[in-house]
Design a protein around this motif. Sequence first.
Motif, PDB file in Angstrom:
ATOM      1  N   GLY A 238       1.415  -1.174  -0.108  1.00 15.26           N
ATOM      2  CA  GLY A 238       0.152  -0.300   0.262  1.00 15.26           C
ATOM      3  C   GLY A 238       0.897   1.464   0.097  1.00 15.26           C
ATOM      4  N   GLY A 239       0.575   2.525  -0.161  1.00 18.20           N
ATOM      5  CA  GLY A 239       0.461   3.537   0.159  1.00 18.20           C
ATOM      6  C   GLY A 239       1.930   3.650   0.949  1.00 18.20           C
ATOM      7  N   ILE A 240       1.399   3.711   2.715  1.00 16.49           N
ATOM      8  CA  ILE A 240       2.505   3.450   3.530  1.00 16.49           C
ATOM      9  C   ILE A 240       2.847   2.284   3.581  1.00 16.49           C
ATOM     10  N   GLY A 241       3.019   1.052   2.927  1.00 11.08           N
ATOM     11  CA  GLY A 241       3.030  -0.823   3.399  1.00 11.08           C
ATOM     12  C   GLY A 241       4.954   0.053   2.783  1.00 11.08           C
TER      13      GLY A 241
ATOM     14  N   TYR B 148       3.760  -8.727   3.796  1.00 12.42           N
ATOM     15  CA  TYR B 148       2.293  -9.320   3.389  1.00 12.42           C
ATOM     16  C   TYR B 148       1.006  -8.616   2.709  1.00 12.42           C
ATOM     17  N   ASP B 149       1.049  -8.441   1.631  1.00 12.34           N
ATOM     18  CA  ASP B 149      -0.715  -7.714   1.440  1.00 12.34           C
ATOM     19  C   ASP B 149      -1.437  -8.835   0.744  1.00 12.34           C
ATOM     20  N   ILE B 150      -2.656  -8.491   0.396  1.00 12.17           N
ATOM     21  CA  ILE B 150      -3.725  -9.145  -0.170  1.00 12.17           C
ATOM     22  C   ILE B 150      -3.828  -9.163  -1.751  1.00 12.17           C
TER      23      ILE B 150
ATOM     24  N   GLY C 147      -5.426  -1.650   5.672  1.00 11.00           N
ATOM     25  CA  GLY C 147      -6.879  -0.615   5.408  1.00 11.00           C
ATOM     26  C   GLY C 147      -6.502   0.656   4.650  1.00 11.00           C
ATOM     27  N   VAL C 148      -8.209   0.548   4.315  1.00 14.20           N
ATOM     28  CA  VAL C 148      -8.513   1.641   3.379  1.00 14.20           C
ATOM     29  C   VAL C 148      -7.919   3.230   4.248  1.00 14.20           C
ATOM     30  N   PRO C 149      -7.677   4.587   3.429  1.00 11.58           N
ATOM     31  CA  PRO C 149      -7.395   5.478   4.132  1.00 11.58           C
ATOM     32  C   PRO C 149      -8.881   6.684   2.851  1.00 11.58           C
TER      33      PRO C 149
ATOM     34  N   ILE D   6     -14.705  -1.069   7.110  1.00 13.52           N
ATOM     35  CA  ILE D   6     -14.004  -1.520   6.949  1.00 13.52           C
ATOM     36  C   ILE D   6     -12.948  -2.340   7.662  1.00 13.52           C
ATOM     37  N   ASN D   7     -12.142  -0.993   7.879  1.00 16.73           N
ATOM     38  CA  ASN D   7     -10.518  -0.997   8.436  1.00 16.73           C
ATOM     39  C   ASN D   7     -10.770  -2.596  10.309  1.00 16.73           C
ATOM     40  N   ALA D   8     -12.104  -2.502  10.336  1.00 23.11           N
ATOM     41  CA  ALA D   8     -11.794  -2.640  12.350  1.00 23.11           C
ATOM     42  C   ALA D   8     -12.042  -4.497  11.322  1.00 23.11           C
TER      43      ALA D   8
ATOM     44  N   MET E 192       0.472  -1.104  15.495  1.00 19.39           N
ATOM     45  CA  MET E 192      -0.743  -0.578  14.851  1.00 19.39           C
ATOM     46  C   MET E 192      -0.916   0.804  13.835  1.00 19.39           C
ATOM     47  N   ILE E 193      -1.242   1.038  12.610  1.00 15.36           N
ATOM     48  CA  ILE E 193      -1.303   1.983  12.167  1.00 15.36           C
ATOM     49  C   ILE E 193      -3.014   2.393  11.818  1.00 15.36           C
ATOM     50  N   SER E 194      -2.977   1.310  11.357  1.00 16.03           N
ATOM     51  CA  SER E 194      -4.443   1.878  10.733  1.00 16.03           C
ATOM     52  C   SER E 194      -5.431   1.824  11.030  1.00 16.03           C
ATOM     53  N   ASN E 195      -6.303   3.087  10.647  1.00 14.02           N
ATOM     54  CA  ASN E 195      -7.014   3.714  11.204  1.00 14.02           C
ATOM     55  C   ASN E 195      -8.447   3.249  12.065  1.00 14.02           C
ATOM     56  N   PRO E 196      -9.325   4.102  11.914  1.00 14.58           N
ATOM     57  CA  PRO E 196      -8.996   4.660  13.678  1.00 14.58           C
ATOM     58  C   PRO E 196      -8.693   4.149  14.479  1.00 14.58           C
TER      59      PRO E 196
ATOM     60  N   GLY F  35      -4.694  10.787  22.115  1.00 19.03           N
ATOM     61  CA  GLY F  35      -5.147   9.623  20.561  1.00 19.03           C
ATOM     62  C   GLY F  35      -5.079   9.939  19.178  1.00 19.03           C
ATOM     63  N   HIS F  36      -5.270   9.675  18.250  1.00 15.63           N
ATOM     64  CA  HIS F  36      -4.644  10.201  17.465  1.00 15.63           C
ATOM     65  C   HIS F  36      -5.685   9.992  16.343  1.00 15.63           C
ATOM     66  N   ALA F  37      -6.782  11.132  16.359  1.00 21.55           N
ATOM     67  CA  ALA F  37      -7.644  11.838  15.899  1.00 21.55           C
ATOM     68  C   ALA F  37      -8.543  12.727  16.343  1.00 21.55           C
TER      69      ALA F  37
HETATM   70  N1  LIG Z   1      -1.965   6.404  12.564  1.00 25.08           N
HETATM   71  C1  LIG Z   1      -0.897   7.103  12.242  1.00 25.08           C
HETATM   72  O1  LIG Z   1      -0.389   8.193  12.223  1.00 25.08           O
HETATM   73  C2  LIG Z   1      -1.838   6.682  10.500  1.00 25.08           C
HETATM   74  C3  LIG Z   1      -1.014   7.619   9.458  1.00 25.08           C
HETATM   75  C4  LIG Z   1      -1.777   7.198   7.795  1.00 25.08           C
HETATM   76  C5  LIG Z   1      -2.134   6.754   7.343  1.00 25.08           C
HETATM   77  N2  LIG Z   1      -2.992   5.583   8.464  1.00 25.08           N
HETATM   78  C6  LIG Z   1      -3.626   4.757   8.184  1.00 25.08           C
HETATM   79  O2  LIG Z   1      -3.095   3.374   6.946  1.00 25.08           O
HETATM   80  C7  LIG Z   1      -3.976   2.874   6.603  1.00 25.08           C
HETATM   81  C8  LIG Z   1      -3.711   2.119   5.381  1.00 25.08           C
HETATM   82  O3  LIG Z   1      -2.990   3.931   4.279  1.00 25.08           O
HETATM   83  P1  LIG Z   1      -2.677   3.403   3.051  1.00 25.08           P
HETATM   84  O4  LIG Z   1      -2.616   4.832   2.780  1.00 25.08           O
HETATM   85  O5  LIG Z   1      -1.286   3.080   3.016  1.00 25.08           O
HETATM   86  O6  LIG Z   1      -3.441   3.048   2.310  1.00 25.08           O
HETATM   87  P2  LIG Z   1      -3.437   1.918   0.905  1.00 25.08           P
HETATM   88  O7  LIG Z   1      -5.019   1.560   0.321  1.00 25.08           O
HETATM   89  O8  LIG Z   1      -2.884   2.667   0.044  1.00 25.08           O
HETATM   90  O9  LIG Z   1      -2.806   0.896   1.189  1.00 25.08           O
HETATM   91  C9  LIG Z   1      -3.525  -0.181   2.027  1.00 25.08           C
HETATM   92  C10 LIG Z   1      -2.627  -1.777   1.484  1.00 25.08           C
HETATM   93  O10 LIG Z   1      -3.900  -2.482   2.748  1.00 25.08           O
HETATM   94  C11 LIG Z   1      -3.618  -3.241   2.274  1.00 25.08           C
HETATM   95  N3  LIG Z   1      -4.406  -4.297   2.613  1.00 25.08           N
HETATM   96  C12 LIG Z   1      -6.053  -4.012   2.302  1.00 25.08           C
HETATM   97  N4  LIG Z   1      -6.864  -5.673   3.966  1.00 25.08           N
HETATM   98  C13 LIG Z   1      -6.192  -5.978   3.739  1.00 25.08           C
HETATM   99  C14 LIG Z   1      -5.856  -7.395   4.620  1.00 25.08           C
HETATM  100  N5  LIG Z   1      -7.224  -7.759   4.894  1.00 25.08           N
HETATM  101  N6  LIG Z   1      -4.244  -8.100   4.657  1.00 25.08           N
HETATM  102  C15 LIG Z   1      -3.442  -7.636   4.283  1.00 25.08           C
HETATM  103  N7  LIG Z   1      -3.624  -6.113   3.262  1.00 25.08           N
HETATM  104  C16 LIG Z   1      -4.385  -5.826   3.777  1.00 25.08           C
HETATM  105  C17 LIG Z   1      -3.828  -3.240   0.658  1.00 25.08           C
HETATM  106  O11 LIG Z   1      -4.366  -3.947  -0.237  1.00 25.08           O
HETATM  107  C18 LIG Z   1      -3.299  -1.716   0.260  1.00 25.08           C
HETATM  108  O12 LIG Z   1      -2.608  -2.308   0.041  1.00 25.08           O
HETATM  109  C19 LIG Z   1      -4.937   3.482   6.368  1.00 25.08           C
HETATM  110  O13 LIG Z   1      -5.825   2.991   7.367  1.00 25.08           O
HETATM  111  C20 LIG Z   1      -4.929   4.725   7.039  1.00 25.08           C
HETATM  112  O14 LIG Z   1      -6.444   5.374   7.471  1.00 25.08           O
HETATM  113  C21 LIG Z   1      -2.409   5.824   9.755  1.00 25.08           C
END
Ligand SMILES: NC(=O)c1ccc[n+]([C@@H]2O[C@H](COP(=O)([O-])OP(=O)(O)OC[C@H]3O[C@@H](n4cnc5c(N)ncnc54)[C@H](O)[C@@H]3O)[C@@H](O)[C@H]2O)c1
Length: 349
Positions: free
Chosen positions: A46-49, A68-70, A113-115, A128-130, A151-155, A211-213
């Motif tokens: 993903g974008g962060i990954g 790992y990713d789907i 998860g989804v952004p 979705i992300n839960a 854990m980075i996934s939001n919320p 927290g983070h929101a």
């Molecule tokens: N904690 C923080 O400060 C912070 C900062 C930025 C973003 N985020 C959160 O991080 C999350 C990811 O953001 P992003 O920009 O990388 O999104 P993105 O859509 O670019 O990437 C998410 C990746 O997750 C993968 N994915 C989806 N379901 C999956 C599963 N079951 N197993 C493994 N991988 C799976 C997708 O295929 C995708 O490659 C979002 O929820 C976003 O809100 C948190």
Amino acid sequence: MKAAMLRSVLRRSCSTTVPSASHVMRRGFSSESSPERKVAVLGAAGGIGQPLALLMKLNPLVSKLSLYDIAGTPGVAADISHINTRSEVAGFMGEDQLGQALEGSDIVIIPAGVPRKPGMTRDDLFNINAGIVKSLCTAISKYCPNALVNMISNPVNSTVPIAAEIFKKAGTYNEKKLFGVTTLDVVRAKTFYAGKAKVNVAGVNVPVVGGHAGITILPLFSQATPTANLPDEEIKALTKRTQDGGTEVVEAKAGKGSATLSMAYAGAIFADACLKGLNGVPDVVECSFVQSTITELPFFASKVWLGKNGVEEVLGLGPLSDYEQQGLEALKPELKSSIEKGIKFANQS
Ligand SMILES: NC(=O)c1ccc[n+]([C@@H]2O[C@H](COP(=O)([O-])OP(=O)(O)OC[C@H]3O[C@@H](n4cnc5c(N)ncnc54)[C@H](O)[C@@H]3O)[C@@H](O)[C@H]2O)c1
Ligand SMILES: O=C(O)C[C@H](O)C(=O)O
């Protein structure tokens, strides 16, 4: 990237020395003869990954990097694996390979998860992300129950409590090993403060708690160093900008996601701190959203001392200004409700 830092990165990438991510990022030093450590990134394509995987590949404290990713992981893993640094890289795709991806991990970083898109809150991602976090944490409790989870996934205010409940149900919960990554709030607070205070950002420290929101993000500029005696109005503006930092990026990206590059940097800083703690480096302290008793809320972000078992000690808030004290009281109802929402979800589904 500052010119001097860029020169340092380029010099290192041409040398035979294994580049050190922590040196690149903080001008510190890490040992290349450190213990074997496996780090797994879930959501690695993903974008962060992707940039996070790159930064972890540059970290000499990592000996195995599991991506790992789907979808899309073979390409990302093949690409990153050509970088001549210590870690062996392996890519895994799809649920049937999740166990292999996780097995033996010391740290699991979850940016899956989804952004957000403009107009959304982080809580709008919950539905979705839960579910994604729940299934990944179920697998973690089966395949690497002793790993530190970042854990980075939001919320984050809800996904961390979800993870805790899933681990409790599986009988693997260890409150010292579960972290909500709030480092990006600290990174932003440092950058914005340095700009206003006109000080070198490299020497700035600002704790960010809560927290983070939105308003649950509470930067403690009264504790910022070096001190600058900024007027109250500037402190309020800095606080608001830090709280709205994620939205600033979401709006600038105009529908193409949220912070990815700065988050990858922040995630890499936090994972590096966890690795150093595991390896016995003393005095490693970062802010993180963890199980906590420093307020009446069961989870709270504050400075945390990291050690060989994860959380060594959750550190207190320190003295707050009146403005910060008001911010602390104001954030509690929202944070409480996000925590409860996560707990309820994990126990219902
Ligand atoms: N904690 C923080 O400060 C912070 C900062 C930025 C973003 N985020 C959160 O991080 C999350 C990811 O953001 P992003 O920009 O990388 O999104 P993105 O859509 O670019 O990437 C998410 C990746 O997750 C993968 N994915 C989806 N379901 C999956 C599963 N079951 N197993 C493994 N991988 C799976 C997708 O295929 C995708 O490659 C979002 O929820 C976003 O809100 C948190
Ligand atoms: O704002 C977002 O949705 C992503 C992340 O939480 C951030 O703070 O950048």
